[in-house]
Write a protein that holds these residues in place. Structure first.
Motif, mmCIF file in Angstrom:
data_model
loop_
_atom_site.group_PDB
_atom_site.id
_atom_site.type_symbol
_atom_site.label_atom_id
_atom_site.label_comp_id
_atom_site.label_asym_id
_atom_site.label_seq_id
_atom_site.Cartn_x
_atom_site.Cartn_y
_atom_site.Cartn_z
ATOM 1 N N GLY A 235 38.909 -13.883 -4.685
ATOM 2 C CA GLY A 235 38.628 -12.955 -3.982
ATOM 3 C C GLY A 235 37.240 -12.654 -3.752
ATOM 4 N N LYS A 236 36.968 -11.382 -2.889
ATOM 5 C CA LYS A 236 35.662 -10.867 -2.929
ATOM 6 C C LYS A 236 35.295 -10.199 -4.033
ATOM 7 N N GLU A 237 34.172 -9.780 -4.181
ATOM 8 C CA GLU A 237 33.548 -8.839 -5.058
ATOM 9 C C GLU A 237 33.771 -7.345 -4.684
ATOM 10 N N PRO A 238 34.511 -6.472 -5.407
ATOM 11 C CA PRO A 238 34.685 -4.943 -5.047
ATOM 12 C C PRO A 238 33.364 -4.456 -4.903
ATOM 13 N N LEU A 239 32.945 -3.772 -3.584
ATOM 14 C CA LEU A 239 32.089 -3.035 -3.351
ATOM 15 C C LEU A 239 30.791 -3.932 -3.341
ATOM 16 N N LYS A 240 30.755 -5.129 -3.434
ATOM 17 C CA LYS A 240 29.736 -6.001 -3.366
ATOM 18 C C LYS A 240 29.173 -5.837 -4.676
ATOM 19 N N SER A 241 29.756 -5.406 -5.839
ATOM 20 C CA SER A 241 29.215 -5.554 -7.244
ATOM 21 C C SER A 241 29.671 -6.405 -8.047
ATOM 22 N N SER A 242 29.105 -7.024 -9.068
ATOM 23 C CA SER A 242 29.463 -7.835 -9.989
ATOM 24 C C SER A 242 30.273 -7.392 -11.016
ATOM 25 N N TYR A 243 30.792 -8.410 -11.680
ATOM 26 C CA TYR A 243 32.169 -8.072 -12.595
ATOM 27 C C TYR A 243 31.540 -7.202 -13.647
ATOM 28 N N GLY A 244 30.312 -7.227 -14.091
ATOM 29 C CA GLY A 244 29.706 -6.564 -15.032
ATOM 30 C C GLY A 244 29.423 -5.317 -15.023
ATOM 31 N N LYS A 245 28.968 -4.901 -13.719
ATOM 32 C CA LYS A 245 28.544 -3.609 -13.097
ATOM 33 C C LYS A 245 30.017 -2.910 -12.948
ATOM 34 N N MET A 246 30.983 -3.546 -12.408
ATOM 35 C CA MET A 246 32.286 -2.796 -12.338
ATOM 36 C C MET A 246 32.992 -2.443 -13.651
ATOM 37 N N VAL B 224 14.216 9.049 -15.385
ATOM 38 C CA VAL B 224 13.307 8.664 -14.572
ATOM 39 C C VAL B 224 12.713 7.326 -14.874
ATOM 40 N N THR B 225 12.472 6.950 -16.031
ATOM 41 C CA THR B 225 11.640 5.903 -16.309
ATOM 42 C C THR B 225 12.675 4.938 -16.480
ATOM 43 N N MET B 226 14.013 5.064 -16.555
ATOM 44 C CA MET B 226 14.910 4.217 -16.673
ATOM 45 C C MET B 226 15.166 3.716 -15.151
ATOM 46 N N VAL B 227 15.106 4.752 -14.009
ATOM 47 C CA VAL B 227 15.141 4.384 -12.873
ATOM 48 C C VAL B 227 13.921 3.198 -12.635
ATOM 49 N N LEU B 228 12.638 3.596 -12.868
ATOM 50 C CA LEU B 228 11.488 2.996 -12.610
ATOM 51 C C LEU B 228 11.687 1.444 -13.284
ATOM 52 N N ALA B 229 12.167 1.538 -14.492
ATOM 53 C CA ALA B 229 12.315 0.090 -15.216
ATOM 54 C C ALA B 229 13.554 -0.920 -14.236
ATOM 55 N N SER C 225 17.352 -12.646 -13.172
ATOM 56 C CA SER C 225 17.990 -11.450 -12.650
ATOM 57 C C SER C 225 17.752 -10.409 -13.890
ATOM 58 N N TYR C 226 17.519 -9.139 -13.595
ATOM 59 C CA TYR C 226 17.674 -8.074 -14.340
ATOM 60 C C TYR C 226 18.842 -7.245 -14.518
ATOM 61 N N GLU C 227 19.682 -7.758 -14.183
ATOM 62 C CA GLU C 227 21.292 -6.999 -14.061
ATOM 63 C C GLU C 227 21.495 -6.435 -15.218
ATOM 64 N N MET C 228 21.133 -6.860 -16.403
ATOM 65 C CA MET C 228 21.369 -6.062 -17.588
ATOM 66 C C MET C 228 20.811 -4.846 -17.756
ATOM 67 N N VAL C 229 19.569 -4.859 -17.353
ATOM 68 C CA VAL C 229 18.737 -3.286 -17.236
ATOM 69 C C VAL C 229 19.530 -2.675 -16.269
ATOM 70 N N GLU C 230 19.928 -3.068 -15.089
ATOM 71 C CA GLU C 230 20.588 -2.012 -14.180
ATOM 72 C C GLU C 230 21.968 -1.642 -14.885
ATOM 73 N N LYS C 231 22.526 -2.208 -15.795
ATOM 74 C CA LYS C 231 23.859 -1.918 -16.348
ATOM 75 C C LYS C 231 23.665 -0.842 -17.349
ATOM 76 N N VAL C 232 22.574 -1.181 -18.196
ATOM 77 C CA VAL C 232 22.427 -0.323 -19.354
ATOM 78 C C VAL C 232 21.703 1.025 -18.781
ATOM 79 N N GLY C 233 21.234 0.881 -17.197
ATOM 80 C CA GLY C 233 20.566 1.959 -16.713
ATOM 81 C C GLY C 233 21.732 3.023 -16.465
ATOM 82 N N LEU C 234 22.810 2.353 -15.722
ATOM 83 C CA LEU C 234 23.973 3.281 -15.285
ATOM 84 C C LEU C 234 24.391 3.958 -16.578
ATOM 85 N N TYR C 235 24.863 3.367 -17.690
ATOM 86 C CA TYR C 235 25.269 4.185 -18.844
ATOM 87 C C TYR C 235 24.293 5.378 -19.130
ATOM 88 N N TRP C 236 22.996 5.178 -19.110
ATOM 89 C CA TRP C 236 21.917 5.974 -19.633
ATOM 90 C C TRP C 236 21.936 7.261 -18.718
#
Length: 325
Positions: free
Chosen positions: A18-29, A94-99, A297-308
């Protein structure tokens, strides 16, 4: 009989077929699913707090009189330190966004630096919350609890709080704590209060400029101050226990339910922040080791950023409910 296996080309993919929902990876979903469920949990807690406060609106503690302390400074600074805590947590977001942005550009050094600042901000917030808990539990002035569970505080002629220790007059009377070994085996009394109600009453009699202030609010939204005669009569007839600070049973600042909600909700949020700090530290060391650089890819930083960002947003609501409203 031969078995034919058809290859679909989706083997090993998270969203096979299938297609990735909202063009998002499994981890971020999955992180978004967790955030939504956790948001509903916090919403239930804050809604319960709101209903309880509305029910006891006439006797609810005033935040400006409860959270007035600043580390290493003596005096009355309403909400100053809580505002500082909030500022630090928002800046860590803010620093997390910059990261995350640096990760998108594959800039390892900047990701490392901004993650480090985010961790420092989280540690400052958690440490500040622990200090605030300790101050809230310890108390400052003390009060007397009545038979109905209400709180009687003491003020001078100018309306300023007077500590129980400043006015109580000790009485030569031996008080023995009941232990299991010298009574009923299944009953043990808690620690004895520093002062008895009689000692506080004697102090009130000896200080003609001291009055009792109840936890009930008047039409001006201020706590009701009794006359001298009313103060003496109320303390004599209704005083049962001298309390200091707040815990799950008593609260020198007002309704004990306020302390229950404060410990539960801020503690639950503090646990989230502490968990976020631990996760950030793990991600931080992975960044230093070049784990995400090798993955490309630094997607793990982005995922933990969502939580923060989520725990920061929740604090905005907790701050509003407990400290501003």
């Amino acid at each position: 009989m031969d078995t034919t296996v058809a290859n679909t080309g989706t083997e090993g993919k998270s969203w096979g077929g299938g297609k990735e929902p909202l063009k998002s990876s499994y981890g971020k979903m999955m992180m978004w699913f967790f955030i939504v469920s956790d948001a509903l949990t916090f919403s239930g807690f804050l809604a319960a707090y709101g209903f309880s406060r509305f029910k006891f609106v006439g006797s609810w503690p005033i935040a400006d009189e409860v959270f007035t302390h600043v580390p290493f400074f003596h005096g009355n600074y309403p909400m100053i330190y809580v505002a500082f805590m909030t500022f630090v947590l928002i800046m860590s977001s803010v620093t997390m966004v910059l990261a995350v942005d640096a990760g998108h550009h594959m800039k390892k050094s900047k990701v490392t630096w901004y993650m480090f600042l985010t961790i420092i901000g989280g540690l400052i917030f958690v440490g500040s919350q622990a200090w605030e808990w300790g101050t809230f539990i310890k108390g400052e002035y003390g009060a007397v609890q009545t038979k109905g569970g209400n709180i009687l505080q003491f003020v001078d002629s100018d309306g300023k709080r007077v500590a129980v220790s400043e006015m109580a007059i000790s009485v030569e009377d031996e008080r023995v704590r009941h232990l299991k070994k010298n009574g009923l085996w299944f009953v043990e009394e808690g620690p004895l209060p520093v002062y008895t109600v009689q000692e506080v009453y004697n102090g009130l009699v000896a200080h003609p400029n001291v009055h009792i202030r109840t936890q009930d609010l008047n039409e001006e939204g201020e706590k009701t101050i009794l006359s001298r005669e009313e103060s003496l009569t109320k303390l004599k007839r209704e005083g049962t226990l001298v309390v200091h600070g707040a815990n799950l049973e008593v609260n020198e600042y007002g309704a004990s339910l306020f302390a229950d909600f404060f410990f539960f909700i801020t503690g639950f949020h503090g646990f989230h922040v502490f968990s976020g700090v631990v996760i950030n530290i793990i991600i931080f060391f992975n960044v230093i080791l070049g784990t995400y650089e090798r993955r490309g890819s630094y997607e793990m930083v982005e995922k933990v950023g969502l939580y923060w960002h989520f725990v920061d947003l929740v604090w905005v609501f907790v701050f509003t409910f407990f400290y501003l409203v």
